[in-house]
Design a protein around this motif. Structure first.
Motif, short mmCIF file in Angstrom:
data_model
loop_
_atom_site.label_atom_id
_atom_site.label_comp_id
_atom_site.label_asym_id
_atom_site.label_seq_id
_atom_site.Cartn_x
_atom_site.Cartn_y
_atom_site.Cartn_z
N VAL A 14 22.39 0.40 -6.86
CA VAL A 14 23.51 0.93 -6.07
C VAL A 14 23.77 0.00 -4.88
N ALA A 15 22.71 -0.41 -4.20
CA ALA A 15 22.86 -1.29 -3.04
C ALA A 15 23.48 -2.63 -3.44
N SER A 17 25.40 -3.19 -6.00
CA SER A 17 26.79 -2.93 -6.38
C SER A 17 27.67 -2.80 -5.16
N VAL A 18 27.21 -2.06 -4.17
CA VAL A 18 27.98 -1.90 -2.93
C VAL A 18 28.14 -3.25 -2.24
N ASP A 19 27.10 -4.08 -2.28
CA ASP A 19 27.19 -5.41 -1.70
C ASP A 19 28.27 -6.24 -2.39
N ASP A 23 33.78 -3.13 0.34
CA ASP A 23 34.43 -2.11 1.16
C ASP A 23 35.53 -1.41 0.37
N TRP A 24 36.19 -0.46 1.05
CA TRP A 24 37.22 0.32 0.35
C TRP A 24 38.39 -0.53 -0.09
#
Length: 152
Positions: A14-15, A17-19, A23-24
């Protein structure tokens, strides 16, 4: 200026992927790419984001292998952004966010955009997490197996 914490070497998928997404704005760019946007101006008009922010996000998505830059399909001197296979694999993520948003941020009967099956024009069935043997799973049915950093 605040430095962004990098998560690209985290043990957590998850981390990482977010990296990669960042951002939105990046997720909304990916959403628009699924909706058919290909040119800088199309993304800018749809999102209303400042051009410098859009340029930065597009460069990041290209560098991350989520979008490719290709010659314009009309043969003009412009270029277009297209989803790579890695970007295409974000489709279930966008669907899940859409379905979560529909369920939690709209009043009953409140109009909103809707993702439908091209063939039948009907809404998609809700995404589900299932076990390898087909059982429906909830958070209480799963556990994260952490990486043991002390093992050789």
């Amino acid at each position: 200026m605040v430095r962004r914490t990098r998560l690209d070497e985290s043990d957590c998928p998850v981390a990482r992927s977010v990296d990669a997404i960042g951002d939105w704005w990046s997720l909304l760019i990916v959403r628009d790419a699924f909706d058919g946007s290909r040119r800088f101006g199309e993304f800018q008009r749809s999102l209303g984001v400042a051009k410098n922010i859009l340029s930065t996000r597009l460069r990041s998505l290209v560098a991350g292998g989520i979008l490719d830059v290709v010659p314009a399909s009309d043969g003009s001197a412009y270029h277009e952004y297209v989803l790579t296979p890695k970007g295409q694999d974000l489709f279930p993520v966008i669907v899940a966010l859409r379905q979560w948003g529909e369920g939690h941020f709209f009043e009953s009967g409140e109009p909103h955009s809707e993702l439908v099956d091209r063939r039948g024009g009907r809404p998609l069935r809700a995404l589900e997490a299932r076990s390898a043997d087909g059982r429906l799973l909830g958070p209480e049915d799963t556990v994260v197996k952490k990486v043991d950093r002390l093992s050789p």
